[in-house]
Scaffold this active site. Structure first.
Site, PDB file in Angstrom:
ATOM      1  N   ARG A 118       0.842  -1.197   0.000  1.00  0.00           N
ATOM      2  CA  ARG A 118       0.000   0.000   0.000  1.00  0.00           C
ATOM      3  C   ARG A 118       0.875   1.243   0.000  1.00  0.00           C
ATOM      4  O   ARG A 118       2.047   1.185   0.380  1.00  0.00           O
ATOM      5  CB  ARG A 118      -0.918   0.018   1.223  1.00  0.00           C
ATOM      6  CG  ARG A 118      -0.199   0.161   2.575  1.00  0.00           C
ATOM      7  CD  ARG A 118      -1.201   0.580   3.654  1.00  0.00           C
ATOM      8  NE  ARG A 118      -0.707   0.510   5.014  1.00  0.00           N
ATOM      9  CZ  ARG A 118      -0.077   1.504   5.646  1.00  0.00           C
ATOM     10  NH1 ARG A 118       0.209   2.623   5.002  1.00  0.00           N
ATOM     11  NH2 ARG A 118       0.295   1.364   6.895  1.00  0.00           N
ATOM     12  N   ASP A 224       9.305   8.226  11.894  1.00  0.00           N
ATOM     13  CA  ASP A 224       8.094   8.165  11.063  1.00  0.00           C
ATOM     14  C   ASP A 224       7.952   9.460  10.268  1.00  0.00           C
ATOM     15  O   ASP A 224       8.863   9.828   9.525  1.00  0.00           O
ATOM     16  CB  ASP A 224       6.896   7.839  11.971  1.00  0.00           C
ATOM     17  CG  ASP A 224       5.713   7.291  11.214  1.00  0.00           C
ATOM     18  OD1 ASP A 224       5.561   7.610  10.036  1.00  0.00           O
ATOM     19  OD2 ASP A 224       4.901   6.548  11.799  1.00  0.00           O
TER      20      ASP A 224
END
Ligand code: BGC
Ligand code: CA
Length: 328
Positions: A118, A224
């Site tokens: 994804r 992140d």
């Protein structure tokens, strides 16, 4: 304690599975963000606290929604990462607070040979090209087959370039103010990296490391999402680390650590009336049931009193003629 003078306030409810992709829209005074696993886009109008969400119907290439970026000069149109696709979705401000919408047009679908991949984080460069990377399916945060993803660049004429392969977990994404450096995070390399950037062509090269998370003792933190402030310093969300760190990319030193009230911090962006608020998203994945109960896991936060400002995030610029043809 977040640090002297620094104030952390929860601004949207907890419980998102992976809250991600904050993007400030100054015209509307609103924060966009997503809940990746629920396939939702969120809009929080920070002055009125109106909080809208939209579920986007999947189109066969996965049901996650991993980023949302406004299309420049088209206030109701957004580019989103939908499973393995990049699509355009229309979302009117007058729409009801929680509803479902179909994509207007799918622009590209990638990696058909790895159907469980994804898209993950996506951001625009200062010319309005949309950069987004992919990742394999996780069994837990950071637990996934390695080097199955790519980084893609969606150009202003809607052509798509694959700019790098062997990516494990695509994150980060920021550009220096002189447009000559691209900062990037492959979370599974536990590293913040820099590349030379050619703003004319969108080409990257000369990869080098800015900060090695493990070498500086950031453990179990997973780097992140990332943004850049007006001084050129990088703000990085630390998943599993309950913090946001600020890095000076020239000295490669960590200048500040802002403690957050939940463990899985996923992304950051500056916003507010003068870009002095740092908005922070979080995730409730990979926490014990006790942690989920005790922490504001999956909530969105506003950090004020940092004494620094951000800059306007870039929007997706599409050639008007090309867009008109696509939308039909
Ligand atoms: C991804 C999550 C992942 C996390 C780890 C996020 O960007 O969307 O799936 O667990 O990064 O840092
Ligand atoms: Ca991310």
């Amino acid at each position: 304690m977040a640090g002297e003078g620094v104030h952390v306030q929860q601004v949207a409810s907890k419980g998102l599975i992976i809250g991600e992709g904050p993007h400030w829209v100054m015209d509307r005074c609103c924060l966009l963000f997503v809940d990746i696993m629920r396939g939702e886009m969120h809009r929080l109008f920070t002055d009125t606290r109106r909080h809208q969400k939209l579920h986007v119907e999947p189109e066969g290439a996965g049901d996650s929604l991993s980023f949302v970026v406004p299309v420049k000069n088209h206030p109701d149109l957004y580019a989103v990462g939908l499973g393995r696709s990049v699509a355009l979705v229309e979302w009117l401000e007058t729409d009801p607070d929680a509803h479902t919408r179909k994509v207007k047009v799918t622009l590209h679908t990638v990696e058909s040979d790895t159907p469980t991949n994804r898209f993950n984080d996506g951001k625009c460069d200062p010319r309005g090209r949309l950069w987004a990377g992919t990742m394999a399916q996780e069994s837990a945060p950071g637990v996934l087959p390695k080097e199955k993803g790519h980084i893609f660049c969606l150009n202003n004429d809607l052509t798509l370039d694959c700019t790098m392969d062997k990516i494990s977990l695509s994150n980060g994404l920021a550009w220096s103010h002189d447009k000559k450096t691209f900062y990037y995070i492959d979370s599974m390399a536990y590293s913040v990296d820099a590349f030379d950037y050619d703003i004319g062509t969108g080409k990257i090269g000369n990869r080098r490391q800015v900060v090695d998370f493990k070498a500086v003792g950031l453990d179990p933190d997973i780097p992140d999402g990332m943004c850049i402030d007006s001084n050129g310093d990088l703000w990085v969300a630390c998943f599993y680390g309950a913090k946001v760190i600020c890095i000076d990319p020239t000295t490669r030193k960590i200048k500040r650590k802002i403690t957050m009230p939940t463990k899985n911090i996923t992304s950051v962006c500056f916003g507010g009336h003068d870009y002095s608020t740092l908005y922070v998203t979080s995730s409730s994945l990979g926490l014990t049931p006790e942690e989920v109960k005790e922490q504001p896991a999956g909530a969105t936060f506003a950090v004020t009193g940092l004494g620094v400002k951000g800059i306007a995030p870039d929007e997706f610029v599409v050639d008007e003629e090309v867009l008109k043809r696509k939308l039909g």
